[in-house]
Enzyme design. Structure first.
Site, short mmCIF file in Angstrom:
data_model
loop_
_atom_site.label_atom_id
_atom_site.label_comp_id
_atom_site.label_asym_id
_atom_site.label_seq_id
_atom_site.Cartn_x
_atom_site.Cartn_y
_atom_site.Cartn_z
N ASP A 100 0.86 -1.17 0.00
CA ASP A 100 0.00 0.00 0.00
C ASP A 100 0.90 1.23 0.00
O ASP A 100 1.80 1.32 -0.83
CB ASP A 100 -0.97 -0.07 1.19
CG ASP A 100 -1.93 1.11 1.25
OD1 ASP A 100 -2.87 1.14 0.44
OD2 ASP A 100 -1.74 1.99 2.10
N HIS A 298 -6.92 -5.91 -1.80
CA HIS A 298 -5.88 -4.94 -1.53
C HIS A 298 -4.89 -5.37 -0.46
O HIS A 298 -3.74 -4.90 -0.44
CB HIS A 298 -6.53 -3.61 -1.10
CG HIS A 298 -5.55 -2.50 -0.91
ND1 HIS A 298 -4.79 -1.99 -1.94
CD2 HIS A 298 -5.19 -1.81 0.20
CE1 HIS A 298 -4.02 -1.03 -1.48
NE2 HIS A 298 -4.24 -0.90 -0.18
#
Length: 319
Positions: A100, A298
């Protein structure tokens, strides 16, 4: 369990979870996470012959939390990683692994300091070279000016997102993680008007096998104690980051690189801007090895720890 150490990195002191011995591999988390996001990777990387070091990024958890927005630029956080490398591995180039926000952090640390970083792995967010304009301009053109919500625009005004997240840190973390995971039912949850709040219209979390009640309790405890101001300040530095990286425009990331993304992760395709992130990365990082895992959302290394560990450790052993 790893050993927790407070390491003076020059500008700030970082809390680090450390295990093993051998070449240093530093793991850098994203938002809203902590060193704990690497809980499934630390021991296997240590067992593979490395000093595994998962940090709390400045502003998070047990690390220092400087007060100003400009304390959270990529340049300063990259400096933290170089300072950490100098403290734990003086004179020896190190490996960086990020997820991320941690991925742009490690890509750009390696990009700008090839003397200190010998190889770099990024999860979720591919490397696209030095930006040609600030990312604020990009999302305002494609979202804000069209009357559409974009989470990073919502994060820009200090205090607004902090108030929403800090009202119930556990709910905020759980809802965000579920909403862009590989377990959420398909849907356009983020297609909402500008002016909406972050949590508005997101699906009610259902239990997922990779995020336990104990995991949520840990994240909630960390953010309940530290707040969200430092983490959100990272999003408020796109113009400063652009200015810092200008001298590297047109250059390539030369070190060995590993990219791991997911077919259900919007960040892997840069919010739909690219269809083949690995091919795109090769234009900017010619020594990249890439993998896009089917069905993964994610939270790459938390959703599929065994697959990610196998890819990471195979790559690390070949460096």
């Amino acid at each position: 369990m790893p050993e927790f150490r407070m390491i003076d990195c020059g500008d700030v002191t970082l809390r680090c979870a450390i295990e093993g011995s051998g070449p240093l591999a530093i793991m850098v988390h994203g938002f809203p996470e902590s060193w704990y996001s690497w809980r499934h990777q630390i021991a296997p990387i240590a067992a593979a012959g490395f000093t595994a070091c998962a940090i709390d990024v400045r502003g998070y958890g047990g690390s220092d939390k400087p007060p100003r927005v400009e304390d959270y630029t990529l340049e300063k956080i990259a400096g933290d990683l170089v300072g950490l490398a100098d403290a734990l591995s003086p004179g020896e180039p190190v490996v960086l692994i990020g997820h991320d926000w941690g991925a742009p952090i490690v890509w750009n640390t390696a990009f700008t300091r090839p003397d200190r970083i010998r190889a770099v792995a990024g999860l979720s967010v591919p490397f696209a070279g030095a930006p040609l304009r600030p990312f604020t301009e990009v999302f305002r053109e494609h979202f804000t000016s069209q009357g559409r919500f974009f989470y990073q625009e919502y994060f820009q005004e200090p205090g607004v997102a902090e108030a929403e997240a800090e009202a119930d840190p556990r709910r905020f973390v759980e809802t965000m993680m579920y909403s862009i995971s590989g377990d959420v039912p398909p849907g356009n949850y983020w297609d909402k008007p500008a002016g909406a709040t972050f949590l508005q219209d997101l699906p009610v979390p259902q239990g997922v096998p990779w995020l336990s009640e104990a995991d949520l309790d840990y994240y909630a405890g960390e953010f309940g104690a530290s707040g969200f101001r430092g983490p959100l300040n990272r999003y408020r530095n796109h113009e400063r980051d652009f200015e810092w990286l200008k001298p590297w425009q047109g250059k390539q990331l030369e070190q060995p690189c590993l990219f791991i993304g997911g077919t259900r992760d919007p960040a892997t395709t840069l919010f739909g801007a690219v269809t083949d992130p690995v091919a795109m990365m090769r234009m900017f990082a010619p020594r990249v090895e890439g993998h896009v895992l089917d069905g993964v959302g994610h939270w790459t290394q938390q959703e599929r720890p065994e697959e990610v560990n196998a890819l990471l450790i195979d790559w690390l052993k070949r460096l």
